[in-house]
Design a protein around this motif. Structure first.
Motif, mmCIF file in Angstrom:
data_model
loop_
_atom_site.group_PDB
_atom_site.id
_atom_site.type_symbol
_atom_site.label_atom_id
_atom_site.label_comp_id
_atom_site.label_asym_id
_atom_site.label_seq_id
_atom_site.Cartn_x
_atom_site.Cartn_y
_atom_site.Cartn_z
ATOM 1 N N LYS A 401 0.891 -1.239 -0.055
ATOM 2 C CA LYS A 401 0.099 0.017 -0.019
ATOM 3 C C LYS A 401 0.705 1.170 0.033
ATOM 4 O O LYS A 401 1.309 1.530 1.073
ATOM 5 N N PHE A 402 0.929 1.949 -1.191
ATOM 6 C CA PHE A 402 1.805 2.999 -1.454
ATOM 7 C C PHE A 402 1.007 4.326 -0.903
ATOM 8 O O PHE A 402 -0.192 4.270 -1.486
ATOM 9 N N GLU A 403 1.584 5.388 -0.305
ATOM 10 C CA GLU A 403 0.752 6.570 -0.211
ATOM 11 C C GLU A 403 1.144 7.664 -1.288
ATOM 12 O O GLU A 403 2.066 7.338 -2.056
ATOM 13 N N CYS A 404 0.454 8.814 -1.244
ATOM 14 C CA CYS A 404 0.571 9.756 -2.372
ATOM 15 C C CYS A 404 0.492 10.977 -1.448
ATOM 16 O O CYS A 404 -0.026 11.130 -0.514
ATOM 17 N N CYS A 405 0.875 11.951 -2.096
ATOM 18 C CA CYS A 405 0.953 13.230 -1.633
ATOM 19 C C CYS A 405 0.841 14.452 -2.940
ATOM 20 O O CYS A 405 1.205 14.221 -3.944
ATOM 21 N N GLN A 406 0.387 15.608 -2.501
ATOM 22 C CA GLN A 406 0.496 16.754 -3.335
ATOM 23 C C GLN A 406 1.111 17.988 -2.840
ATOM 24 O O GLN A 406 0.830 18.223 -1.724
ATOM 25 N N SER A 407 1.702 18.783 -3.826
ATOM 26 C CA SER A 407 2.205 19.961 -3.262
ATOM 27 C C SER A 407 1.242 21.092 -3.178
ATOM 28 O O SER A 407 0.007 21.021 -3.434
ATOM 29 N N GLY A 408 1.550 22.055 -2.026
ATOM 30 C CA GLY A 408 0.814 23.086 -1.607
ATOM 31 C C GLY A 408 0.037 23.889 -3.028
ATOM 32 O O GLY A 408 -1.038 24.175 -2.593
ATOM 33 N N ASP A 409 0.883 24.108 -3.894
ATOM 34 C CA ASP A 409 0.325 24.945 -5.008
ATOM 35 C C ASP A 409 -0.406 23.986 -5.946
ATOM 36 O O ASP A 409 -1.021 24.656 -6.828
ATOM 37 N N GLY A 410 -0.517 22.848 -5.687
ATOM 38 C CA GLY A 410 -1.100 21.819 -6.755
ATOM 39 C C GLY A 410 -0.679 21.737 -8.058
ATOM 40 O O GLY A 410 -1.096 21.098 -8.785
ATOM 41 N N ARG A 412 2.300 19.882 -8.543
ATOM 42 C CA ARG A 412 2.861 18.437 -8.426
ATOM 43 C C ARG A 412 2.247 17.446 -7.720
ATOM 44 O O ARG A 412 1.769 17.780 -6.593
ATOM 45 N N VAL A 413 2.548 16.313 -8.033
ATOM 46 C CA VAL A 413 2.041 14.941 -7.084
ATOM 47 C C VAL A 413 3.366 13.978 -7.141
ATOM 48 O O VAL A 413 4.225 14.174 -7.791
ATOM 49 N N ALA A 414 3.226 13.364 -5.926
ATOM 50 C CA ALA A 414 4.434 12.366 -5.790
ATOM 51 C C ALA A 414 3.895 11.194 -5.133
ATOM 52 O O ALA A 414 2.841 11.225 -4.234
#
Length: 512
Positions: A401-410, A412-414
């Motif tokens: 189960k991999f997590e994800c995240c997004q930059s505060g300015d929207g 970029r994602v990682a």
């Protein structure tokens, strides 16, 4: 870029005219970021064996980004604080002056505490491990930090506060007048004339002083304020704070409960997908999160690859969703693994709440909450593993189960992948950014490698994995990959291009 697949975009990516009129103009294409190594905590030396209890299982920045919390499989929570930015007001002035405060963000160890202990459920003969599944920061108050941590069954509410250590700095004792025999003397003790009963002269003792208490040192006090227990029959997979600052949700495989932070002995079941007959069970809840702005809205994902948006104002039990987001497979493309790899392991709202980011086993998808016909962008994370799904199923890697995240300015994602690498994708209009970074001191070294050795078949290594051996191979770019090292947990700073990620027991930070 870097041999990574460009994001696939849906032909219907533009929102409907009504929504487009309200939306801000799309951001212009941005240049790919140049990521640099910032810090590492708990770096292990070559050949050092990692204890299972030390492996990091949760990472979370607080709302300001000045604090970072990690949880591990041993039930511990470790807090870090930022040191290169001391005064928030000064930081704003510095940003207006358009110069850098320091070369790179710096964090330091703040404190750690034992959040959960291993338990045993005697009624169900079930061992409850202490592993921290998730950490969520709550609103700070009166200089104290508050956070929620959870294992499989129990959620705890913690308060971390700096307390000043008080000491007596001045005593009513003149050390210069000490009798020769070593007994205490001076004006702080009664003189013989006073001990004989003679009255004090007017004005009393001229040098009589009251002790002075000062507080020079500070110490961190960690206390568990509340324990939210006995509300889940199945393992808790996620918790999420509400924007109202008063409530939060906890989700397990079949139910989502709503709690008030002040009340630990009562919760409300707001979503229940458990069928009357468990043989009819077709999907389970995998993740849930509150909307960052609207306190009445939450989203939860399922093992079938769908995301449901729920409005708490509709009814007390929100079994019916207001919107559902799912991508249907093309006819004839289904296989035994289709449903397994479609299971969503993590969802995150964007900072403005307009998009939802979801991670399944193979891809990262970005959804517009006003358009449920399909994702507006799909990013291939490790497409080179698709021919090896049978082997991944045999060694259980397909259930990671991999997590994800997004930059505060929207923009970029990682998300993470195997061999301790993580991928950063640009999701702005016209962006083709797709960067591969490795959780090491040299994050870009994998982009420079191009080994010429022959590709090894994963199927020949499956039995070795079951005996504890490594599972390696060659990806589409010619780089070797290792299924035994995986980067599952990462977090993006809320306002800066700073990513914290966990590689086993090591916490790496990168900035751009």
């Amino acid at each position: 870029m870097n041999g990574a697949a460009a994001p696939e975009r849906s032909p219907s990516a533009s929102p409907p005219p009504a929504a487009q009129a309200q939306a801000p103009p799309p951001p212009s294409p941005t240049q790919p970021l140049e990521w640099r190594f910032s810090q590492v905590f708990g770096e292990r030396s070559a050949g050092e064996e990692v204890q299972d209890v030390d492996i990091i299982s949760a990472i979370e920045f607080n709302k300001s980004g000045h604090h970072l919390a990690t949880g591990d499989r041993g039930g511990r929570v470790v807090l870090f604080e930022r040191t290169d930015v001391k005064d928030h007001a000064c930081r704003k002035d510095a940003e207006k002056a358009d110069y850098s405060i320091s070369k790179h963000p710096e964090f330091r160890y703040k404190t750690e505490f034992q959040s959960h202990e291993p338990e045993f459920d005697y009624l169900k003969s079930l061992e409850i491990e202490e592993k921290i599944n998730q950490i969520k920061w709550c609103q700070a108050a009166n200089g104290a930090l508050f956070l929620l941590s959870t294992n499989d069954k129990t959620i705890k509410f913690w308060k971390v506060q700096e307390k000043k250590v008080k000491k007596v700095s001045e005593m009513n004792l003149d050390r210069s007048t000490t009798p020769a025999n070593g007994s205490p003397g001076g004006v702080g003790y009664l003189s013989p004339s006073l001990s004989n009963g003679n009255a004090l002269k007017p004005g009393g003792l001229p040098l009589l002083r009251l002790p002075v208490v000062t507080s020079q040192e500070t110490s961190l006090a960690v206390s568990c304020r509340r324990v939210y227990a006995h509300a889940h029959d199945y393992h808790i997979n996620s918790i999420s704070n509400n924007s109202d600052g008063e409530t939060f949700i906890s989700a397990d495989d079949l139910r989502i409960n709503l709690w008030n932070l002040e009340i630990s002995n009562q919760s409300f079941n707001i979503i229940d997908v458990k069928p009357t007959n468990m043989e009819d069970l077709t999907e389970v809840i995998t993740s849930a999160e509150f909307h960052p702005i609207h306190c009445n809205t939450l989203a939860y994902s399922s093992s079938k690859g769908s995301i449901r948006l729920v409005d708490l104002r509709q009814s007390a039990l929100c079994d019916t969703h207001s919107q559902i987001f799912e991508q249907h497979e093309a006819p004839g493309s289904r296989s035994f693994f289709t449903e397994i790899i479609a299971s969503i392991s993590d969802i995150k709202f964007s900072k403005d709440g307009r998009h939802i980011l979801s991670r399944d086993y193979m891809t990262l998808k970005l959804w517009d909450v006003k358009m449920n016909s399909g994702p507006v962008a799909t990013f291939q994370v490790h497409e080179y593993l698709r021919p090896k799904l049978c082997d991944l199923y045999e060694n259980d890697s397909i259930f990671d189960k991999f997590e994800c995240c997004q930059s505060g300015d929207g923009l970029r994602v990682a998300t993470g992948s195997y061999s301790n690498i993580f991928r950063v994708f640009g999701c702005g209009t016209g962006s083709s950014e797709a960067t591969t970074l490795e959780a090491t001191r040299n994050p870009t070294r994998r982009q420079l490698q191009n080994p010429t050795r022959a590709t090894r078949s994963l199927s020949t290594l499956t039995r070795a994995v079951r005996r504890g051996g490594e599972s390696t191979g060659i990806d589409a770019n010619g780089n070797s990959y290792d299924l035994s090292t995986k980067l599952l947990h990462l977090a993006w700073h809320p306002s800066e291009n700073l990513i914290a990620c966990a590689a086993a027991n090591s916490l790496y930070m990168y900035y751009a």
